[in-house]
Design a protein around this motif. Structure first.
Motif, PDB file in Angstrom:
ATOM      1  N   GLY A   6      24.629  32.685   4.891  1.00 29.15           N
ATOM      2  CA  GLY A   6      25.997  33.168   5.076  1.00 29.15           C
ATOM      3  C   GLY A   6      25.963  34.627   5.517  1.00 29.15           C
ATOM      4  N   VAL A   7      26.723  34.971   6.541  1.00 29.71           N
ATOM      5  CA  VAL A   7      26.727  36.340   7.064  1.00 29.71           C
ATOM      6  C   VAL A   7      28.093  36.981   6.822  1.00 29.71           C
ATOM      7  CG1 VAL A   7      26.464  37.772   9.142  1.00 29.71           C
ATOM      8  CG2 VAL A   7      25.018  35.745   8.836  1.00 29.71           C
ATOM      9  N   ILE A   8      28.083  38.145   6.164  1.00 30.17           N
ATOM     10  CA  ILE A   8      29.341  38.865   5.898  1.00 30.17           C
ATOM     11  C   ILE A   8      29.434  40.042   6.869  1.00 30.17           C
ATOM     12  CG2 ILE A   8      30.703  40.102   4.171  1.00 30.17           C
ATOM     13  CD1 ILE A   8      29.094  38.607   2.023  1.00 30.17           C
ATOM     14  N   GLY A   9      30.422  40.002   7.748  1.00 30.35           N
ATOM     15  CA  GLY A   9      30.585  41.078   8.743  1.00 30.35           C
ATOM     16  C   GLY A   9      30.031  40.639  10.082  1.00 30.35           C
ATOM     17  N   ILE A  10      30.913  40.355  11.024  1.00 27.62           N
ATOM     18  CA  ILE A  10      30.428  39.820  12.306  1.00 27.62           C
ATOM     19  C   ILE A  10      30.718  40.784  13.470  1.00 27.62           C
ATOM     20  CG2 ILE A  10      30.307  37.381  11.698  1.00 27.62           C
ATOM     21  CD1 ILE A  10      33.243  37.567  13.343  1.00 27.62           C
ATOM     22  N   GLY A  11      30.443  42.061  13.209  1.00 24.21           N
ATOM     23  CA  GLY A  11      30.465  43.054  14.292  1.00 24.21           C
ATOM     24  C   GLY A  11      29.217  42.855  15.147  1.00 24.21           C
ATOM     25  N   ALA A  12      28.890  43.873  15.955  1.00 25.11           N
ATOM     26  CA  ALA A  12      27.767  43.732  16.891  1.00 25.11           C
ATOM     27  C   ALA A  12      26.454  43.394  16.173  1.00 25.11           C
ATOM     28  CB  ALA A  12      27.615  45.018  17.685  1.00 25.11           C
ATOM     29  N   MET A  13      26.183  44.104  15.055  1.00 29.09           N
ATOM     30  CA  MET A  13      24.905  43.889  14.355  1.00 29.09           C
ATOM     31  C   MET A  13      24.873  42.511  13.692  1.00 29.09           C
ATOM     32  SD  MET A  13      22.479  46.030  14.414  1.00 29.09           S
ATOM     33  CE  MET A  13      21.004  45.067  14.384  1.00 29.09           C
ATOM     34  N   GLY A  14      26.024  42.123  13.101  1.00 28.80           N
ATOM     35  CA  GLY A  14      26.118  40.809  12.454  1.00 28.80           C
ATOM     36  C   GLY A  14      25.847  39.707  13.465  1.00 28.80           C
ATOM     37  N   ARG A  15      26.449  39.816  14.630  1.00 28.71           N
ATOM     38  CA  ARG A  15      26.275  38.775  15.655  1.00 28.71           C
ATOM     39  C   ARG A  15      24.832  38.750  16.171  1.00 28.71           C
ATOM     40  NH1 ARG A  15      31.933  37.725  18.594  1.00 28.71           N
ATOM     41  NH2 ARG A  15      33.211  38.341  16.834  1.00 28.71           N
ATOM     42  N   ASP A  16      24.253  39.920  16.270  1.00 24.89           N
ATOM     43  CA  ASP A  16      22.855  40.003  16.705  1.00 24.89           C
ATOM     44  C   ASP A  16      21.954  39.243  15.712  1.00 24.89           C
ATOM     45  OD1 ASP A  16      21.809  41.460  18.957  1.00 24.89           O
ATOM     46  OD2 ASP A  16      20.485  42.451  17.513  1.00 24.89           O
ATOM     47  N   SER A  29      19.429  28.585   9.299  1.00 24.16           N
ATOM     48  CA  SER A  29      20.524  28.715  10.270  1.00 24.16           C
ATOM     49  C   SER A  29      21.771  29.212   9.548  1.00 24.16           C
ATOM     50  CB  SER A  29      20.777  27.402  11.004  1.00 24.16           C
ATOM     51  OG  SER A  29      21.082  26.418  10.081  1.00 24.16           O
ATOM     52  N   VAL A  30      22.659  29.815  10.315  1.00 31.13           N
ATOM     53  CA  VAL A  30      23.877  30.389   9.738  1.00 31.13           C
ATOM     54  C   VAL A  30      24.911  29.283   9.612  1.00 31.13           C
ATOM     55  CG1 VAL A  30      25.720  32.080  10.088  1.00 31.13           C
ATOM     56  CG2 VAL A  30      23.348  32.656  10.702  1.00 31.13           C
ATOM     57  N   THR A  31      25.309  29.016   8.371  1.00 34.62           N
ATOM     58  CA  THR A  31      26.265  27.916   8.145  1.00 34.62           C
ATOM     59  C   THR A  31      27.636  28.434   7.730  1.00 34.62           C
ATOM     60  OG1 THR A  31      25.411  27.741   5.904  1.00 34.62           O
ATOM     61  CG2 THR A  31      24.496  26.210   7.535  1.00 34.62           C
ATOM     62  N   ALA A  32      27.726  29.718   7.356  1.00 31.24           N
ATOM     63  CA  ALA A  32      29.034  30.282   6.982  1.00 31.24           C
ATOM     64  C   ALA A  32      29.091  31.749   7.363  1.00 31.24           C
ATOM     65  CB  ALA A  32      29.262  30.120   5.477  1.00 31.24           C
ATOM     66  N   ILE A  33      30.290  32.197   7.684  1.00 31.56           N
ATOM     67  CA  ILE A  33      30.486  33.625   7.971  1.00 31.56           C
ATOM     68  C   ILE A  33      31.760  34.095   7.283  1.00 31.56           C
ATOM     69  CG2 ILE A  33      29.297  33.676  10.212  1.00 31.56           C
ATOM     70  CD1 ILE A  33      32.185  33.608  11.451  1.00 31.56           C
ATOM     71  N   VAL A  68      22.277  35.445   1.670  1.00 32.69           N
ATOM     72  CA  VAL A  68      23.433  36.166   2.211  1.00 32.69           C
ATOM     73  C   VAL A  68      22.939  37.356   3.033  1.00 32.69           C
ATOM     74  CG1 VAL A  68      25.530  37.443   1.593  1.00 32.69           C
ATOM     75  CG2 VAL A  68      24.763  35.545   0.140  1.00 32.69           C
ATOM     76  N   VAL A  69      23.533  37.541   4.214  1.00 36.30           N
ATOM     77  CA  VAL A  69      23.235  38.711   5.048  1.00 36.30           C
ATOM     78  C   VAL A  69      24.474  39.599   5.053  1.00 36.30           C
ATOM     79  CG1 VAL A  69      22.755  39.495   7.404  1.00 36.30           C
ATOM     80  CG2 VAL A  69      21.624  37.441   6.521  1.00 36.30           C
ATOM     81  N   ILE A  70      24.284  40.886   4.739  1.00 36.46           N
ATOM     82  CA  ILE A  70      25.426  41.804   4.690  1.00 36.46           C
ATOM     83  C   ILE A  70      25.357  42.784   5.861  1.00 36.46           C
ATOM     84  CG2 ILE A  70      26.627  43.550   3.309  1.00 36.46           C
ATOM     85  CD1 ILE A  70      25.503  42.118   0.835  1.00 36.46           C
ATOM     86  N   THR A  71      26.312  42.634   6.766  1.00 39.36           N
ATOM     87  CA  THR A  71      26.389  43.534   7.928  1.00 39.36           C
ATOM     88  C   THR A  71      27.834  44.028   8.064  1.00 39.36           C
ATOM     89  OG1 THR A  71      26.562  41.492   9.222  1.00 39.36           O
ATOM     90  CG2 THR A  71      24.487  42.658   9.349  1.00 39.36           C
ATOM     91  N   SER A  72      28.483  44.145   6.917  1.00 37.83           N
ATOM     92  CA  SER A  72      29.885  44.581   6.911  1.00 37.83           C
ATOM     93  C   SER A  72      29.941  46.110   6.934  1.00 37.83           C
ATOM     94  CB  SER A  72      30.578  44.030   5.664  1.00 37.83           C
ATOM     95  OG  SER A  72      29.788  44.300   4.526  1.00 37.83           O
ATOM     96  N   TRP A  73      31.123  46.652   6.808  1.00 37.53           N
ATOM     97  CA  TRP A  73      31.355  48.099   6.784  1.00 37.53           C
ATOM     98  C   TRP A  73      30.527  48.727   5.655  1.00 37.53           C
ATOM     99  CZ3 TRP A  73      35.835  51.013   4.223  1.00 37.53           C
ATOM    100  CH2 TRP A  73      36.009  52.262   4.832  1.00 37.53           C
ATOM    101  N   ASP A  74      29.835  49.851   5.939  1.00 34.93           N
ATOM    102  CA  ASP A  74      28.899  50.447   4.958  1.00 34.93           C
ATOM    103  C   ASP A  74      29.457  50.553   3.528  1.00 34.93           C
ATOM    104  OD1 ASP A  74      27.302  50.686   7.160  1.00 34.93           O
ATOM    105  OD2 ASP A  74      27.217  52.876   7.182  1.00 34.93           O
ATOM    106  N   TYR A  90      19.638  35.366  -2.938  1.00 32.06           N
ATOM    107  CA  TYR A  90      18.830  36.279  -2.129  1.00 32.06           C
ATOM    108  C   TYR A  90      19.754  36.960  -1.125  1.00 32.06           C
ATOM    109  CZ  TYR A  90      14.756  34.090  -4.141  1.00 32.06           C
ATOM    110  OH  TYR A  90      13.811  33.646  -5.021  1.00 32.06           O
ATOM    111  N   VAL A  91      19.524  38.255  -0.917  1.00 28.83           N
ATOM    112  CA  VAL A  91      20.441  38.998  -0.059  1.00 28.83           C
ATOM    113  C   VAL A  91      19.679  39.959   0.844  1.00 28.83           C
ATOM    114  CG1 VAL A  91      20.936  40.593  -1.986  1.00 28.83           C
ATOM    115  CG2 VAL A  91      22.492  40.505  -0.061  1.00 28.83           C
ATOM    116  N   PHE A  92      20.061  39.935   2.117  1.00 31.47           N
ATOM    117  CA  PHE A  92      19.526  40.890   3.085  1.00 31.47           C
ATOM    118  C   PHE A  92      20.664  41.849   3.387  1.00 31.47           C
ATOM    119  CE2 PHE A  92      19.051  42.724   7.181  1.00 31.47           C
ATOM    120  CZ  PHE A  92      17.704  42.923   7.354  1.00 31.47           C
ATOM    121  N   CYS A  93      20.469  43.154   3.120  1.00 27.90           N
ATOM    122  CA  CYS A  93      21.536  44.128   3.340  1.00 27.90           C
ATOM    123  C   CYS A  93      21.110  45.127   4.411  1.00 27.90           C
ATOM    124  CB  CYS A  93      21.848  44.853   2.022  1.00 27.90           C
ATOM    125  SG  CYS A  93      23.195  46.019   2.195  1.00 27.90           S
ATOM    126  N   GLU A  94      21.933  45.284   5.427  1.00 25.30           N
ATOM    127  CA  GLU A  94      21.654  46.314   6.428  1.00 25.30           C
ATOM    128  C   GLU A  94      21.703  47.681   5.735  1.00 25.30           C
ATOM    129  OE1 GLU A  94      20.539  47.223   9.108  1.00 25.30           O
ATOM    130  OE2 GLU A  94      20.202  45.274  10.026  1.00 25.30           O
TER     131      GLU A  94
END
Ligand code: ISE
Length: 340
Positions: A6-16, A29-33, A68-74, A90-94
């Motif tokens: 699941g990806v939180i925040g779909i700005g440029a970095m999130g989409r990348d 694979s990404v199943t939720a955003i 979870v991948v976090i690419t939302s606002w800092d 498990y979480v990956f945080c930018e």
């Protein structure tokens, strides 16, 4: 088994990152955003075949999400990472892990309380072939002890929202982590010089370029030029001067063009191009780590150490004085993989 991300925040970095997880990383694979912009989220979710969950906490808690991948606002990072830890996810945080060191410490404490690593921080430079090769050479020891490092971090240009503090918090933070890992040492002193002569390509809220100095525990001195309107491209350099020689990065280029008595090599346009392989590798490591229930990439502790260092650099810039970097003692949870 294919992991559901699941990806939180779909700005440029999130989409990348969505693109790399779906197309270049094996086993996930990404199943939720989730995103604060509902309309964009629904549209993008439909495009990539992922469910749109408007509330990020619901995405984190979902039984159908393994990571979870976090690419939302800092400023939202800390809260979502803590939520993930609470839900044993498990979480990956930018970067940044949190906007301040106290926030990073909250995350360290939550993970220590759980007794296992769930967090990986997005410091991709450790996965860059150039930095990896330099580290291997330094570790061999034949070049002798590192004494000085000369580094540049240049962006072609930045927009009008990029201000003076961001040169430390968003830009120099990459050297702060990568060099600490490269030298296997923490920093103890910071200084920032704001040169009187600035580029005419900057704007009122940005002092550009800036000159930063760091010193490690053993006394290695680092100078770092941060110049974010250099105009010619994305130019990352790092030269390590050792007792018996010097070793440095080259910009990875795969071709050169000779014409009209000139020999041209490409300079990457931005970090997404320059570090594309490093980003792919950091995500592959994270996905493999989830499968093996063992996360080994940059840790919450690394996020905390980057934060104490950038805080000291910011203070040094504001006061114009050399600033001592103070930090807590590292909890044993992080000891075995320190600087791996
Ligand atoms: C940006 O946020 C990044 O993370 C890039 O890697 C860095 O080069 C750039 O200066 C930052 O603004």
């Amino acid at each position: 088994m294919e992991l559901r991300i699941g990806v939180i925040g779909i700005g440029a970095m999130g989409r990348d990152h969505v693109d790399r997880i779906n197309n270049r990383v094996n086993g996930a694979s990404v199943t939720a955003i989730s995103d604060i912009n509902r309309e964009e989220g629904l549209k993008y979710g439909a495009e990539i075949g992922a469910e749109f969950i408007s509330n990020a906490e619901d995405l984190i808690a979902s039984d159908e999400i393994d990571g979870v991948v976090i690419t939302s606002w800092d400023p939202t990072h800390e809260e979502y990472v803590l939520e993930a830890i609470k839900n044993n996810k498990y979480v990956f945080c930018e970067k940044p892990l949190s906007v301040d060191s106290a926030g990073c410490m909250n995350i360290v404490n939550a993970e220590v309380e759980k007794g296992e690593r769930l967090v990986q921080v997005g410091f991709m430079r450790r996965f860059d072939r150039g930095y990896e090769d330099i580290k291997k050479e330094l570790d061999k020891g034949q070049l002798g002890e590192p004494l000085l490092l000369h580094c540049t971090h240049r962006n072609a240009e930045v927009d009008s929202k990029y201000d003076t503090p961001m040169a430390v918090e968003n830009t120099a933070v990459h050297e702060v982590d990568a060099l600490r890992w490269l030298l296997q040492e923490d920093f103890v002193q910071a200084e920032v010089i704001l040169p009187k002569k600035q580029t005419t390509n900057t704007h009122a809220n940005l002092h550009d370029p800036q000159f930063m100095l760091l010193q490690t525990e053993s006394g290695v001195c680092i100078d770092l030029e941060v110049f974010v309107n250099c105009k010619f491209g994305y130019d990352i350099n790092c030269k390590v001067v050792c007792e018996n020689g010097e070793i440095g990065l080259t910009n990875p280029t795969y071709y050169s063009i000779k014409t009209e008595n000139k020999d041209y090599k490409r300079v990457p346009s931005d970090w997404k191009e320059r570090f594309i392989e490093a980003y792919d590798k950091e995500f592959q490591l994270w996905v493999d780590g989830i499968k093996q229930e063992s996360i080994t990439g940059p840790s919450a502790w690394d996020g905390y150490m980057a934060s104490v260092t950038t805080t000291a650099l910011s203070l040094a810039r504001d006061t114009g004085e050399k600033t001592t970097i103070n930090f807590e003692e590292m909890p044993s949870l992080y000891k075995q993989e320190q600087f791996v």
